[in-house]
Scaffold this motif. Structure first.
Motif, PDB file in Angstrom:
ATOM      1  N   PHE A  29       0.869  -1.081   0.010  1.00 48.91           N
ATOM      2  CA  PHE A  29       0.065   0.138  -0.142  1.00 48.91           C
ATOM      3  C   PHE A  29       0.874   1.036   0.170  1.00 48.91           C
ATOM      4  CE2 PHE A  29      -2.804   3.294   1.625  1.00 48.91           C
ATOM      5  CZ  PHE A  29      -2.992   3.477   1.059  1.00 48.91           C
ATOM      6  N   ARG A  30       0.708   1.893  -0.825  1.00 45.41           N
ATOM      7  CA  ARG A  30       1.856   2.978  -1.512  1.00 45.41           C
ATOM      8  C   ARG A  30       1.198   4.329  -1.072  1.00 45.41           C
ATOM      9  NH1 ARG A  30       4.611   0.290  -6.596  1.00 45.41           N
ATOM     10  NH2 ARG A  30       6.365  -0.377  -4.864  1.00 45.41           N
ATOM     11  N   VAL A  31       1.547   5.549  -0.068  1.00 45.53           N
ATOM     12  CA  VAL A  31       1.762   6.593  -0.097  1.00 45.53           C
ATOM     13  C   VAL A  31       2.288   7.732  -0.497  1.00 45.53           C
ATOM     14  CG1 VAL A  31       0.326   8.258   1.762  1.00 45.53           C
ATOM     15  CG2 VAL A  31       0.225   6.073   2.187  1.00 45.53           C
ATOM     16  N   TYR A  32       2.192   8.304  -1.416  1.00 48.07           N
ATOM     17  CA  TYR A  32       2.374   9.497  -1.838  1.00 48.07           C
ATOM     18  C   TYR A  32       2.330  10.680  -1.712  1.00 48.07           C
ATOM     19  CZ  TYR A  32       3.269   5.777  -5.790  1.00 48.07           C
ATOM     20  OH  TYR A  32       4.153   4.469  -6.614  1.00 48.07           O
ATOM     21  N   ILE A  33       3.402  11.335  -1.024  1.00 49.46           N
ATOM     22  CA  ILE A  33       3.314  13.050  -0.419  1.00 49.46           C
ATOM     23  C   ILE A  33       4.054  14.002  -1.370  1.00 49.46           C
ATOM     24  CG2 ILE A  33       2.694  11.488   1.824  1.00 49.46           C
ATOM     25  CD1 ILE A  33       5.587  12.225   2.218  1.00 49.46           C
ATOM     26  N   THR A  34       3.372  15.077  -0.943  1.00 47.40           N
ATOM     27  CA  THR A  34       3.971  16.115  -2.003  1.00 47.40           C
ATOM     28  C   THR A  34       4.257  17.587  -0.883  1.00 47.40           C
ATOM     29  OG1 THR A  34       2.462  16.803  -2.552  1.00 47.40           O
ATOM     30  CG2 THR A  34       3.601  15.467  -3.833  1.00 47.40           C
ATOM     31  N   LYS A  35       5.528  18.141  -1.014  1.00 43.77           N
ATOM     32  CA  LYS A  35       5.503  19.284  -0.424  1.00 43.77           C
ATOM     33  C   LYS A  35       5.700  20.474  -0.531  1.00 43.77           C
ATOM     34  CE  LYS A  35       8.863  19.304   2.979  1.00 43.77           C
ATOM     35  NZ  LYS A  35       9.380  19.619   4.400  1.00 43.77           N
ATOM     36  N   ASN A  36       5.579  22.005  -0.579  1.00 45.26           N
ATOM     37  CA  ASN A  36       6.683  22.769  -1.241  1.00 45.26           C
ATOM     38  C   ASN A  36       7.861  22.417  -0.835  1.00 45.26           C
ATOM     39  OD1 ASN A  36       5.047  24.125  -2.493  1.00 45.26           O
ATOM     40  ND2 ASN A  36       4.343  25.558  -1.446  1.00 45.26           N
ATOM     41  N   GLY A  37       9.370  22.803  -2.055  1.00 43.79           N
ATOM     42  CA  GLY A  37      10.301  22.186  -1.545  1.00 43.79           C
ATOM     43  C   GLY A  37      10.894  20.983  -1.949  1.00 43.79           C
ATOM     44  N   GLY A  38       9.887  19.974  -1.884  1.00 38.73           N
ATOM     45  CA  GLY A  38      10.322  18.636  -2.242  1.00 38.73           C
ATOM     46  C   GLY A  38       9.516  17.839  -1.436  1.00 38.73           C
ATOM     47  N   VAL A  39      10.345  16.972  -0.966  1.00 40.79           N
ATOM     48  CA  VAL A  39       9.736  15.887   0.640  1.00 40.79           C
ATOM     49  C   VAL A  39      11.342  14.984   0.844  1.00 40.79           C
ATOM     50  CG1 VAL A  39       8.435  13.514   0.852  1.00 40.79           C
ATOM     51  CG2 VAL A  39       7.712  15.182  -0.675  1.00 40.79           C
ATOM     52  N   ASN A  40      11.837  14.718   1.706  1.00 38.53           N
ATOM     53  CA  ASN A  40      12.581  14.384   2.171  1.00 38.53           C
ATOM     54  C   ASN A  40      11.856  12.850   2.948  1.00 38.53           C
ATOM     55  OD1 ASN A  40      12.537  15.394   4.909  1.00 38.53           O
ATOM     56  ND2 ASN A  40      12.909  17.051   4.383  1.00 38.53           N
ATOM     57  N   LEU A  41      13.308  12.367   3.486  1.00 36.93           N
ATOM     58  CA  LEU A  41      13.082  11.096   4.446  1.00 36.93           C
ATOM     59  C   LEU A  41      12.707  11.727   5.483  1.00 36.93           C
ATOM     60  CD1 LEU A  41      13.737   7.678   4.329  1.00 36.93           C
ATOM     61  CD2 LEU A  41      15.618   8.811   5.558  1.00 36.93           C
ATOM     62  N   ASP A  42      13.126  12.311   6.357  1.00 40.70           N
ATOM     63  CA  ASP A  42      12.345  12.699   7.728  1.00 40.70           C
ATOM     64  C   ASP A  42      10.812  12.781   7.348  1.00 40.70           C
ATOM     65  OD1 ASP A  42      14.651  12.680   9.213  1.00 40.70           O
ATOM     66  OD2 ASP A  42      14.739  14.659   8.595  1.00 40.70           O
ATOM     67  N   ASP A  43      10.177  12.905   6.214  1.00 42.88           N
ATOM     68  CA  ASP A  43       8.530  13.480   5.958  1.00 42.88           C
ATOM     69  C   ASP A  43       8.198  11.733   5.930  1.00 42.88           C
ATOM     70  OD1 ASP A  43       8.157  16.997   5.629  1.00 42.88           O
ATOM     71  OD2 ASP A  43       9.243  16.116   3.956  1.00 42.88           O
ATOM     72  N   CYS A  44       8.497  11.195   5.152  1.00 41.36           N
ATOM     73  CA  CYS A  44       8.318  10.537   4.584  1.00 41.36           C
ATOM     74  C   CYS A  44       7.998   9.336   5.904  1.00 41.36           C
ATOM     75  CB  CYS A  44       8.883   9.207   3.600  1.00 41.36           C
ATOM     76  SG  CYS A  44       9.523   9.971   2.151  1.00 41.36           S
ATOM     77  N   GLU A  45       9.541   9.629   6.852  1.00 47.30           N
ATOM     78  CA  GLU A  45       9.442   8.882   8.437  1.00 47.30           C
ATOM     79  C   GLU A  45       8.080   9.107   8.933  1.00 47.30           C
ATOM     80  OE1 GLU A  45      12.436   7.636  11.790  1.00 47.30           O
ATOM     81  OE2 GLU A  45      12.426   9.002  10.246  1.00 47.30           O
ATOM     82  N   ALA A  46       7.779  10.183   9.046  1.00 42.52           N
ATOM     83  CA  ALA A  46       6.880  11.669  10.405  1.00 42.52           C
ATOM     84  C   ALA A  46       5.309  10.675   9.419  1.00 42.52           C
ATOM     85  CB  ALA A  46       6.570  12.918   9.962  1.00 42.52           C
ATOM     86  N   VAL A  47       5.071  10.526   8.478  1.00 41.15           N
ATOM     87  CA  VAL A  47       4.064   9.915   7.565  1.00 41.15           C
ATOM     88  C   VAL A  47       4.190   8.516   8.621  1.00 41.15           C
ATOM     89  CG1 VAL A  47       2.200   9.018   5.473  1.00 41.15           C
ATOM     90  CG2 VAL A  47       3.606  11.624   5.915  1.00 41.15           C
ATOM     91  N   SER A  48       4.338   7.426   7.880  1.00 41.25           N
ATOM     92  CA  SER A  48       4.550   6.059   8.178  1.00 41.25           C
ATOM     93  C   SER A  48       4.487   6.086   9.368  1.00 41.25           C
ATOM     94  CB  SER A  48       6.248   5.607   7.549  1.00 41.25           C
ATOM     95  OG  SER A  48       5.681   4.358   7.849  1.00 41.25           O
ATOM     96  N   ARG A  49       4.826   6.803  10.452  1.00 45.04           N
ATOM     97  CA  ARG A  49       5.074   6.590  11.876  1.00 45.04           C
ATOM     98  C   ARG A  49       3.349   7.251  12.040  1.00 45.04           C
ATOM     99  NH1 ARG A  49      10.367   6.560  15.486  1.00 45.04           N
ATOM    100  NH2 ARG A  49      11.618   6.724  13.931  1.00 45.04           N
ATOM    101  N   LEU A  50       3.066   8.296  12.225  1.00 45.17           N
ATOM    102  CA  LEU A  50       1.503   8.567  12.065  1.00 45.17           C
ATOM    103  C   LEU A  50       0.442   7.338  11.487  1.00 45.17           C
ATOM    104  CD1 LEU A  50      -0.435  10.659  12.483  1.00 45.17           C
ATOM    105  CD2 LEU A  50      -0.711  10.876  10.456  1.00 45.17           C
ATOM    106  N   LEU A  51       0.905   6.794  10.460  1.00 43.34           N
ATOM    107  CA  LEU A  51       0.077   5.850   9.900  1.00 43.34           C
ATOM    108  C   LEU A  51      -0.259   4.620  10.223  1.00 43.34           C
ATOM    109  CD1 LEU A  51       0.158   7.012   6.025  1.00 43.34           C
ATOM    110  CD2 LEU A  51      -1.965   7.679   7.977  1.00 43.34           C
TER     111      LEU A  51
END
Length: 139
Positions: A29-51
């Motif tokens: 199950f893949r979740v694709y995320i974006t943000k201004n300035g680009g996504v980094n590993l910390d962003d992916c980790e934060a979303v993964s820990r949340l979900l």
């Protein structure tokens, strides 16, 4: 299920898309995320820990599965009109329902069509006529 877009926005990112894929018999199950300035590993980790704890209780798919969180990448799938709106000025490859294929630059997008420059000519394409599309980079 809880509104995924609202959940991930709490991590300072936007939900781009989700997909269910199978890789060597494994459901992902893949979740694709974006943000201004680009996504980094910390962003992916934060979303993964949340979900992860939410999906442990309310799985997004049945059976055994793995959660992956990432950016959609530079060359990314365009499956929603919002994706085209966010891709104005970018090069796209489009496959139409009639099996024809187009390559050009997105000039604009409305709620029901996109306008693409193909070899200097502006072409309107109805969103419902698009089978699949993705951005691409000319190297």
């Amino acid at each position: 299920m809880t509104d995924l877009a609202a959940l991930v926005s709490g991590c300072g990112v936007n939900l781009y898309d989700t997909e269910i894929a199978n890789d060597n018999g494994r459901t992902i199950f893949r979740v694709y995320i974006t943000k201004n300035g680009g996504v980094n590993l910390d962003d992916c980790e934060a979303v993964s820990r949340l979900l992860s704890p939410i999906y442990d209780v309310m799985p997004p798919v049945s059976g055994d599965w793995v959660l992956e969180v990432s950016s959609p990448g530079i060359e990314r799938k365009l499956s929603k009109i919002e994706h085209f709106k966010a891709s104005v000025g970018e090069l796209v490859k489009i496959s139409l329902n009639d099996k024809s294929e187009l390559k050009g630059k997105v000039l604009s997008a409305t709620d029901d069509k996109i306008t693409v420059d193909i070899d200097g000519v502006s072409n309107d394409i109805k969103f419902v006529d698009i089978k699949k599309a993705k951005t691409y980079i000319e190297w």
